[in-house]
Every structure is written in structure tokens, then in C-alpha cells.
Design a protein around this motif. Structure first.
Motif, PDB file in Angstrom:
ATOM      1  N   THR A 135       0.833  -1.204   0.000  1.00 36.72           N
ATOM      2  CA  THR A 135       0.000   0.000   0.000  1.00 36.72           C
ATOM      3  C   THR A 135       0.866   1.251   0.000  1.00 36.72           C
ATOM      4  O   THR A 135       2.091   1.194   0.195  1.00 36.72           O
ATOM      5  N   ASP A 136       0.219   2.394  -0.199  1.00 34.56           N
ATOM      6  CA  ASP A 136       0.933   3.673  -0.155  1.00 34.56           C
ATOM      7  C   ASP A 136       1.523   3.926   1.228  1.00 34.56           C
ATOM      8  O   ASP A 136       2.595   4.536   1.364  1.00 34.56           O
ATOM      9  N   GLU A 137       0.840   3.446   2.251  1.00 28.47           N
ATOM     10  CA  GLU A 137       1.362   3.621   3.616  1.00 28.47           C
ATOM     11  C   GLU A 137       2.664   2.858   3.804  1.00 28.47           C
ATOM     12  O   GLU A 137       3.601   3.362   4.434  1.00 28.47           O
ATOM     13  N   HIS A 138       2.723   1.637   3.253  1.00 30.94           N
ATOM     14  CA  HIS A 138       3.968   0.863   3.333  1.00 30.94           C
ATOM     15  C   HIS A 138       5.106   1.596   2.641  1.00 30.94           C
ATOM     16  O   HIS A 138       6.237   1.639   3.139  1.00 30.94           O
ATOM     17  N   ILE A 139       4.798   2.185   1.486  1.00 27.83           N
ATOM     18  CA  ILE A 139       5.832   2.909   0.742  1.00 27.83           C
ATOM     19  C   ILE A 139       6.318   4.113   1.530  1.00 27.83           C
ATOM     20  O   ILE A 139       7.527   4.390   1.616  1.00 27.83           O
ATOM     21  N   ARG A 140       5.396   4.842   2.152  1.00 25.02           N
ATOM     22  CA  ARG A 140       5.788   6.013   2.947  1.00 25.02           C
ATOM     23  C   ARG A 140       6.634   5.598   4.155  1.00 25.02           C
ATOM     24  O   ARG A 140       7.586   6.296   4.521  1.00 25.02           O
ATOM     25  N   GLU A 141       6.299   4.459   4.769  1.00 25.22           N
ATOM     26  CA  GLU A 141       7.093   3.980   5.909  1.00 25.22           C
ATOM     27  C   GLU A 141       8.520   3.650   5.472  1.00 25.22           C
ATOM     28  O   GLU A 141       9.483   3.990   6.182  1.00 25.22           O
ATOM     29  N   GLN A 142       8.660   3.001   4.315  1.00 24.20           N
ATOM     30  CA  GLN A 142       9.999   2.681   3.833  1.00 24.20           C
ATOM     31  C   GLN A 142      10.773   3.938   3.455  1.00 24.20           C
ATOM     32  O   GLN A 142      11.980   4.030   3.691  1.00 24.20           O
ATOM     33  N   GLU A 143      10.088   4.911   2.866  1.00 22.20           N
ATOM     34  CA  GLU A 143      10.749   6.175   2.536  1.00 22.20           C
ATOM     35  C   GLU A 143      11.251   6.873   3.794  1.00 22.20           C
ATOM     36  O   GLU A 143      12.346   7.457   3.806  1.00 22.20           O
ATOM     37  N   MET A 144      10.463   6.812   4.875  1.00 16.33           N
ATOM     38  CA  MET A 144      10.886   7.424   6.130  1.00 16.33           C
ATOM     39  C   MET A 144      12.098   6.705   6.709  1.00 16.33           C
ATOM     40  O   MET A 144      13.025   7.348   7.236  1.00 16.33           O
ATOM     41  N   TYR A 196      15.071   7.795   4.752  1.00 14.89           N
ATOM     42  CA  TYR A 196      15.420   9.172   5.123  1.00 14.89           C
ATOM     43  C   TYR A 196      16.163   9.207   6.461  1.00 14.89           C
ATOM     44  O   TYR A 196      17.187   9.892   6.608  1.00 14.89           O
TER      45      TYR A 196
END
Length: 265
Positions: free
Chosen positions: A222-231, A234
Motif C-alpha cells: 500500500t501507499d502507507e507501506h511505501i511512505r514507511e519505507q521512505e521514512m 530518510y
């Protein structure tokens, strides 16, 4: 168990080597080797000894099992390294083979037979399996079980933590095997990784397993999983940046101190 503790001349004075011989069980007759510092600290592996002793003792040719220095072993390693460097200097290529241990199975399907004549009534028989991928061994990922990566000091690296949504399918459903299966699928195929989308594969994977997908149940990113990995990426980059800045400041301070000491000397 039988324990034998002796002095170890290859190490600094006061160091002891202990050999524990097993007397019963399936491993009867086998032995484990440990080392004890003068203060009584126990060491179970050569990397532990290297980290503890640091630059005090060169353990490059130290044999952990026998407790002796083996110069011939070091010489062989140096000669092999020298030969590898010489081959690279001559234009040779390093061994970068990343082939996975997948055993290919001989095809049992009938091969197409083509009869070529000028008679208009002749037909060409075709085999639908001709263009298919050659069969592979099922559950070959189990051959990667127990293999762990290590650094230059032979210290085993910490394994990755998989998301809770990834659940394995098939025999030996350990997290390490699942991680190897997913990493292998990403390495070998450019197709999307979806897992085993068939419900029948969970009931009988030996029959309904999709060999082009890893041994895990179907999952969705999901998009949430992608945002967690991006964080996470970072934060890792920020930590690396801070570490590099701290290292640069420490080097600058050390250079300044050396210059001041040189002027006052």
C-alpha cells in the motif's frame, strides 16, 4: 563432558585454551574450543578474540581450533590474493557469479516433430510446452537454509525483519527461508512480486505452487507501506550524514591538536 584446559603460547601470557569433548548423544566425540583471558572472560570465536585483542596480537594466521599460529595458512591467503590482483591487472574479470542453487529438471514433455516435404497434405505438429520454461526443483529455497552473511571479521550480520503481512507457504516456513525466497525472486525476475495468489497453493503447495513467485501468501503493498519505507531510508541517510560530519569534525580536531603539539615541541 570432558574438559581440558591448557596454556596457549600463541596468545599473551595468562591466556587459557579449553577443549570440551562431548561424551554422549549424537555429537559424542566432537569437541568445542573456548579461550579465557587472564581476567576469566570467555571467548567462543576468533572474531571475538580479534575485537578484544585489537592490534595487540596479529591473529591473521591464528588457528582457533588448535590454538597455534599457522604461517603457511597466511602465506596461502596472501598468494591467492596476489594471484587474484595479478589476474585483474591483466584484464581478467572478478568472479561475480550470483547464480542461485536451483536444480534444473530434464523436460518430460514430448518434443515437437516437424516433417518437411513438398506434399500439400502434410501437417506440422507443434508442442504447446516448447516455449515454456524448463521445470525447476520445488522448494529449492530450502537449500539456502542456515546460510548467513558475515563481514570481514567473520561476524554474522543481523538478518532483516520482514513485515508482519508476509506469511510463508510450504515446508520449513522459517523467516530466514522466506527472506531468501523473496530476495531471490527480486534478483531473478523483473516481473511484479505478488506471492502465491492461488488459495489452493496454501493447501497443497507441492501441486499448485507458482514457481515464478516466492514461497509466501499473496500480499499487497500500500501507499502507507511505501511512505514507511521512505521514512526509514530518510532516517538512515540522516544518521549517516551525522556520522560523517562527526567523523570529519573529529579528524579536524585531531589534526589541529597534532599541529599545536608540533609547534610546542
Amino acid at each position: 563432558m570432558e574438559r581440558k584446559r591448557t596454556d596457549c603460547p600463541a596468545l599473551p601470557p595468562g591466556w587459557k585454551k579449553e577443549e570440551v569433548i562431548r561424551k554422549s548423544g549424537l555429537s559424542a566425540g566432537k569437541s568445542d574450543v573456548y579461550y579465557y583471558s587472564p581476567s576469566g572472560k570467555k571467548f567462543r570465536s576468533k572474531p571475538q578474540l580479534s575485537r578484544y585483542l585489537g592490534n595487540k596480537v596479529d591473529l591473521g594466521c591464528f588457528d582457533f581450533r588448535t590454538g597455534k599460529m599457522m604461517p603457511g595458512k597466511m602465506q596461502k591467503n596472501k598468494q591467492r590474493l596476489r594471484n587474484d590482483q595479478l589476474n585483474l591487472a591483466k584484464g581478467g574479470k572478478p568472479d561475480l557469479n550470483t547464480a542461485l542453487p536451483i536444480r534444473q529438471t530434464a523436460s518430460i514433455f514430448k518434443q515437437p516433430v516437424t516433417k518437411v516435404t513438398s506434399h500439400p497434405g502434410n501437417k506440422v505438429k507443434t508442442d504447446l510446452q516448447r516455449g515454456a520454461e524448463q521445470p525447476r526443483q520445488l522448494f529449492w529455497e530450502r537449500r539456502l537454509k542456515g546460510l548467513r552473511s558475515s563481514d570481514v571479521t567473520e561476524e554474522v550480520l543481523r538478518s532483516m525483519d520482514l513485515p508482519k503481512g508476509l506469511q510463508s507457504v510450504g515446508p520449513d516456513s522459517s523467516e530466514d527461508t522466506l527472506l531468501s525466497a523473496i530476495a531471490s525472486a527480486l534478483h531473478m525476475s523483473s516481473a511484479p512480486i505478488t506471492g502465491q495468489t492461488s488459495v489452493a497453493a496454501e493447501k497443497n503447495p507441492a501441486i499448485w505452487l507458482n514457481t515464478s513467485q516466492p514461497l509466501c501468501k499473496a500480499f499487497t503493498v500500500t501507499d502507507e507501506h511505501i511512505r514507511e519505507q521512505e521514512m526509514k531510508v530518510y532516517q538512515a541517510r540522516r544518521s549517516l550524514e551525522e556520522a560523517l560530519m562527526a567523523d570529519g569534525l573529529a579528524r579536524a580536531a585531531e589534526n589541529t591538536r597534532e599541529l599545536l603539539e608540533g609547534k610546542t615541541a
